[in-house]
Design a protein around this motif. Structure first.
Motif, PDB file in Angstrom:
ATOM      1  N   LYS A  85      -1.023  -7.892  64.987  1.00 45.98           N
ATOM      2  CA  LYS A  85      -1.459  -7.660  66.374  1.00 45.98           C
ATOM      3  C   LYS A  85      -2.689  -6.770  66.448  1.00 45.98           C
ATOM      4  O   LYS A  85      -3.216  -6.518  67.531  1.00 45.98           O
ATOM      5  CB  LYS A  85      -0.329  -7.015  67.175  1.00 45.98           C
ATOM      6  CG  LYS A  85       0.891  -7.901  67.372  1.00 45.98           C
ATOM      7  CD  LYS A  85       1.939  -7.260  68.249  1.00 45.98           C
ATOM      8  CE  LYS A  85       2.584  -6.057  67.598  1.00 45.98           C
ATOM      9  NZ  LYS A  85       3.725  -5.528  68.392  1.00 45.98           N
ATOM     10  N   GLY A  86      -3.131  -6.254  65.304  1.00 45.50           N
ATOM     11  CA  GLY A  86      -4.287  -5.371  65.299  1.00 45.50           C
ATOM     12  C   GLY A  86      -3.971  -3.936  65.668  1.00 45.50           C
ATOM     13  O   GLY A  86      -4.864  -3.167  66.039  1.00 45.50           O
ATOM     14  N   ASP A  87      -2.712  -3.539  65.563  1.00 40.39           N
ATOM     15  CA  ASP A  87      -2.289  -2.190  65.952  1.00 40.39           C
ATOM     16  C   ASP A  87      -2.273  -1.281  64.718  1.00 40.39           C
ATOM     17  O   ASP A  87      -1.228  -1.007  64.131  1.00 40.39           O
ATOM     18  CB  ASP A  87      -0.903  -2.242  66.604  1.00 40.39           C
ATOM     19  CG  ASP A  87      -0.500  -0.922  67.250  1.00 40.39           C
ATOM     20  OD1 ASP A  87      -1.215   0.074  67.035  1.00 40.39           O
ATOM     21  OD2 ASP A  87       0.515  -0.905  67.962  1.00 40.39           O
ATOM     22  N   ILE A  88      -3.444  -0.798  64.326  1.00 38.28           N
ATOM     23  CA  ILE A  88      -3.574   0.023  63.123  1.00 38.28           C
ATOM     24  C   ILE A  88      -2.845   1.357  63.287  1.00 38.28           C
ATOM     25  O   ILE A  88      -2.251   1.882  62.343  1.00 38.28           O
ATOM     26  CB  ILE A  88      -5.057   0.274  62.793  1.00 38.28           C
ATOM     27  CG1 ILE A  88      -5.786  -1.063  62.629  1.00 38.28           C
ATOM     28  CG2 ILE A  88      -5.185   1.106  61.518  1.00 38.28           C
ATOM     29  CD1 ILE A  88      -5.209  -1.977  61.593  1.00 38.28           C
ATOM     30  N   GLU A  89      -2.860   1.914  64.485  1.00 39.56           N
ATOM     31  CA  GLU A  89      -2.204   3.195  64.729  1.00 39.56           C
ATOM     32  C   GLU A  89      -0.718   3.124  64.417  1.00 39.56           C
ATOM     33  O   GLU A  89      -0.136   4.052  63.856  1.00 39.56           O
ATOM     34  CB  GLU A  89      -2.419   3.627  66.176  1.00 39.56           C
ATOM     35  CG  GLU A  89      -1.872   5.007  66.491  1.00 39.56           C
ATOM     36  CD  GLU A  89      -2.126   5.429  67.928  1.00 39.56           C
ATOM     37  OE1 GLU A  89      -1.653   6.513  68.312  1.00 39.56           O
ATOM     38  OE2 GLU A  89      -2.801   4.681  68.661  1.00 39.56           O
ATOM     39  N   ALA A  90      -0.093   2.005  64.781  1.00 35.34           N
ATOM     40  CA  ALA A  90       1.341   1.847  64.519  1.00 35.34           C
ATOM     41  C   ALA A  90       1.631   1.819  63.023  1.00 35.34           C
ATOM     42  O   ALA A  90       2.636   2.374  62.562  1.00 35.34           O
ATOM     43  CB  ALA A  90       1.855   0.563  65.178  1.00 35.34           C
ATOM     44  N   ILE A  91       0.757   1.193  62.240  1.00 32.76           N
ATOM     45  CA  ILE A  91       0.937   1.158  60.788  1.00 32.76           C
ATOM     46  C   ILE A  91       0.871   2.567  60.212  1.00 32.76           C
ATOM     47  O   ILE A  91       1.690   2.969  59.387  1.00 32.76           O
ATOM     48  CB  ILE A  91      -0.141   0.273  60.127  1.00 32.76           C
ATOM     49  CG1 ILE A  91       0.073  -1.199  60.502  1.00 32.76           C
ATOM     50  CG2 ILE A  91      -0.108   0.424  58.606  1.00 32.76           C
ATOM     51  CD1 ILE A  91      -0.998  -2.121  59.959  1.00 32.76           C
ATOM     52  N   GLN A  92      -0.091   3.344  60.675  1.00 32.41           N
ATOM     53  CA  GLN A  92      -0.286   4.689  60.129  1.00 32.41           C
ATOM     54  C   GLN A  92       0.853   5.635  60.493  1.00 32.41           C
ATOM     55  O   GLN A  92       1.109   6.610  59.781  1.00 32.41           O
ATOM     56  CB  GLN A  92      -1.618   5.258  60.628  1.00 32.41           C
ATOM     57  CG  GLN A  92      -2.826   4.523  60.058  1.00 32.41           C
ATOM     58  CD  GLN A  92      -4.121   5.059  60.618  1.00 32.41           C
ATOM     59  OE1 GLN A  92      -4.600   4.647  61.654  1.00 32.41           O
ATOM     60  NE2 GLN A  92      -4.701   6.001  59.905  1.00 32.41           N
ATOM     61  N   LYS A  93       1.551   5.359  61.585  1.00 30.44           N
ATOM     62  CA  LYS A  93       2.650   6.224  62.005  1.00 30.44           C
ATOM     63  C   LYS A  93       3.894   6.023  61.147  1.00 30.44           C
ATOM     64  O   LYS A  93       4.761   6.889  61.087  1.00 30.44           O
ATOM     65  CB  LYS A  93       3.002   5.952  63.473  1.00 30.44           C
ATOM     66  CG  LYS A  93       2.009   6.533  64.468  1.00 30.44           C
ATOM     67  CD  LYS A  93       2.447   6.213  65.892  1.00 30.44           C
ATOM     68  CE  LYS A  93       1.474   6.804  66.910  1.00 30.44           C
ATOM     69  NZ  LYS A  93       1.844   6.444  68.294  1.00 30.44           N
ATOM     70  N   LEU A  94       4.008   4.870  60.527  1.00 31.22           N
ATOM     71  CA  LEU A  94       5.214   4.541  59.765  1.00 31.22           C
ATOM     72  C   LEU A  94       5.014   4.884  58.292  1.00 31.22           C
ATOM     73  O   LEU A  94       4.196   4.284  57.605  1.00 31.22           O
ATOM     74  CB  LEU A  94       5.547   3.058  59.906  1.00 31.22           C
ATOM     75  CG  LEU A  94       6.046   2.634  61.293  1.00 31.22           C
ATOM     76  CD1 LEU A  94       6.068   1.117  61.384  1.00 31.22           C
ATOM     77  CD2 LEU A  94       7.410   3.188  61.572  1.00 31.22           C
ATOM     78  N   SER A  95       5.756   5.849  57.801  1.00 30.48           N
ATOM     79  CA  SER A  95       5.638   6.254  56.407  1.00 30.48           C
ATOM     80  C   SER A  95       6.775   5.648  55.581  1.00 30.48           C
ATOM     81  O   SER A  95       7.765   5.172  56.119  1.00 30.48           O
ATOM     82  CB  SER A  95       5.668   7.780  56.301  1.00 30.48           C
ATOM     83  OG  SER A  95       6.834   8.292  56.899  1.00 30.48           O
ATOM     84  N   TYR A  96       6.627   5.700  54.253  1.00 32.92           N
ATOM     85  CA  TYR A  96       7.635   5.085  53.388  1.00 32.92           C
ATOM     86  C   TYR A  96       7.516   5.634  51.975  1.00 32.92           C
ATOM     87  O   TYR A  96       6.481   6.182  51.606  1.00 32.92           O
ATOM     88  CB  TYR A  96       7.511   3.564  53.384  1.00 32.92           C
ATOM     89  CG  TYR A  96       6.126   3.021  53.132  1.00 32.92           C
ATOM     90  CD1 TYR A  96       5.732   2.632  51.857  1.00 32.92           C
ATOM     91  CD2 TYR A  96       5.218   2.883  54.182  1.00 32.92           C
ATOM     92  CE1 TYR A  96       4.472   2.117  51.636  1.00 32.92           C
ATOM     93  CE2 TYR A  96       3.956   2.366  53.965  1.00 32.92           C
ATOM     94  CZ  TYR A  96       3.591   1.981  52.696  1.00 32.92           C
ATOM     95  OH  TYR A  96       2.331   1.479  52.480  1.00 32.92           O
ATOM     96  N   PRO A  97       8.567   5.512  51.173  1.00 38.32           N
ATOM     97  CA  PRO A  97       8.534   6.026  49.799  1.00 38.32           C
ATOM     98  C   PRO A  97       7.414   5.364  48.995  1.00 38.32           C
ATOM     99  O   PRO A  97       7.277   4.144  49.003  1.00 38.32           O
ATOM    100  CB  PRO A  97       9.911   5.643  49.245  1.00 38.32           C
ATOM    101  CG  PRO A  97      10.764   5.443  50.455  1.00 38.32           C
ATOM    102  CD  PRO A  97       9.860   4.903  51.522  1.00 38.32           C
TER     103      PRO A  97
END
Length: 335
Positions: free
Chosen positions: A246-258
């Motif tokens: 969807k082009g939502d880069i901010e949402a990707i950066q908010k989600l962290s992972y191991p």
């Protein structure tokens, strides 16, 4: 088949984290993965907008790739196609290659036998802490099934097999369909392609394979963090995949992972058989320096150029675009 068999280590060396995937903060954010977002978006999706790097009237447009993405998603960006139609040069993603010639490869085939196995016939149960091995058992049953042979493989190889199986079952793929589509457009329009790849020397391939088979790897952390991704991050992976589509880069950066990619890369980079080979050192730094040189060359020579980078190489204080900004180029993020 030969291409698949030739040094599997070349797929794991610095070509994992330091060369590889997405930015990885420390721990998963559970609440962000809402139930509605666990349904993967399919059909035609545009992906993110483009970053604009410029000096005067010369512009380099940068597209951010991401993995994993939905298996059934079809990427189509009219913005990318339009800008590629105007571009005089395409900067291919920076890579590192470790290859040998075809005939040399044939002579190495016997050396590859047993390369994935633990030294001295050890099993996963022998080399892993008891608590980590206990976590592996249910995930093996869920994603791999009854495969006794995998129990004798090194943890780093098992982690790769397990993660790929987990992605497939979740409807995700780490494939490069988006990159292939951009490559097709570049070929159709006969755009000049500039490579920023570095060659990793394989002059002593036989010796390297022999050293690898005998060496111990500190790959328990790689294995453990891969288990953690599959234990806690599947839904969030879907959220990030949807966000990219969807082009939502901010949402990707908010989600962290191991960060299993870095852990797996460290297991190889810190191994003795790599430490003793200067040509395999500082790969990420060399790759970045070569790409920056290519980018400045394209910006100097062309009114319009196009590049594709992993999203992790675009955002953040140590990113490629931050380095260009420090050199005096204007960098504008997509809306």
């Amino acid at each position: 088949m030969l291409k698949r068999l030739l040094p599997t280590i070349c797929l794991l060396l610095p070509l994992t984290a330091a060369l590889a995937q997405e930015a990885t903060p420390p721990a998963p954010t559970e609440e962000a993965a809402s139930e509605t977002e666990t349904i993967l978006l399919v059909g035609q999706r545009p992906g993110p907008g483009l970053w604009k790097v410029s000096k005067g009237d010369h512009v380099l447009w940068v597209f951010g790739s991401y993995s994993p993405l939905p298996v059934k998603m079809e990427w189509r960006s009219q913005q990318v196609e339009s800008i590629l139609a105007q571009s005089q040069e395409y900067l291919a993603p920076p890579l590192a290659h470790a290859g040998v010639g075809f005939w040399r490869g044939l002579t190495l085939l016997p050396s590859l036998i047993g390369m994935k196995k633990n030294p001295d016939g050890a099993t996963l149960q022998d080399v892993l802490p008891a608590d980590v091995y206990a976590r592996w058992q249910p995930l093996k049953a869920k994603y791999i099934g009854k495969d006794s042979g995998i129990e004798r493989e090194r943890p780093i190889f098992v982690a790769d097999t397990l993660f790929s199986a987990g992605l497939k079952q979740a409807g995700l793929t780490s494939g490069n369909d988006v990159g292939r589509k951009i490559d097709d457009i570049v070929k159709q329009r006969k755009i000049k392609v500039t490579s920023s790849s570095i060659e990793l020397p394989m002059d002593d391939a036989s010796s390297m394979l022999s050293d690898f088979k005998k060496s111990q790897l500190a790959d328990t952390e790689c294995f453990s963090k891969t288990l953690a991704r599959l234990e806690s991050d599947i839904d969030a992976m879907r959220v990030r995949a949807n966000a990219w589509s969807k082009g939502d880069i901010e949402a990707i950066q908010k989600l962290s992972y191991p960060d299993q990619e870095s852990a797996c890369g460290d297991a190889i980079r810190n191994a003795e058989f790599v430490k003793n080979r200067p040509g395999w050192q500082n790969v990420a730094e060399r790759k970045k320096a070569l790409w920056l040189k290519s980018a400045e060359g394209a910006l100097g020579a062309n009114t319009t150029s196009f590049a594709m980078l992993r999203l992790s190489d675009i955002v953040g204080p140590d990113s490629y675009l931050t380095a260009l900004k420090a050199k005096g180029y204007e960098v504008v993020s997509p809306d």
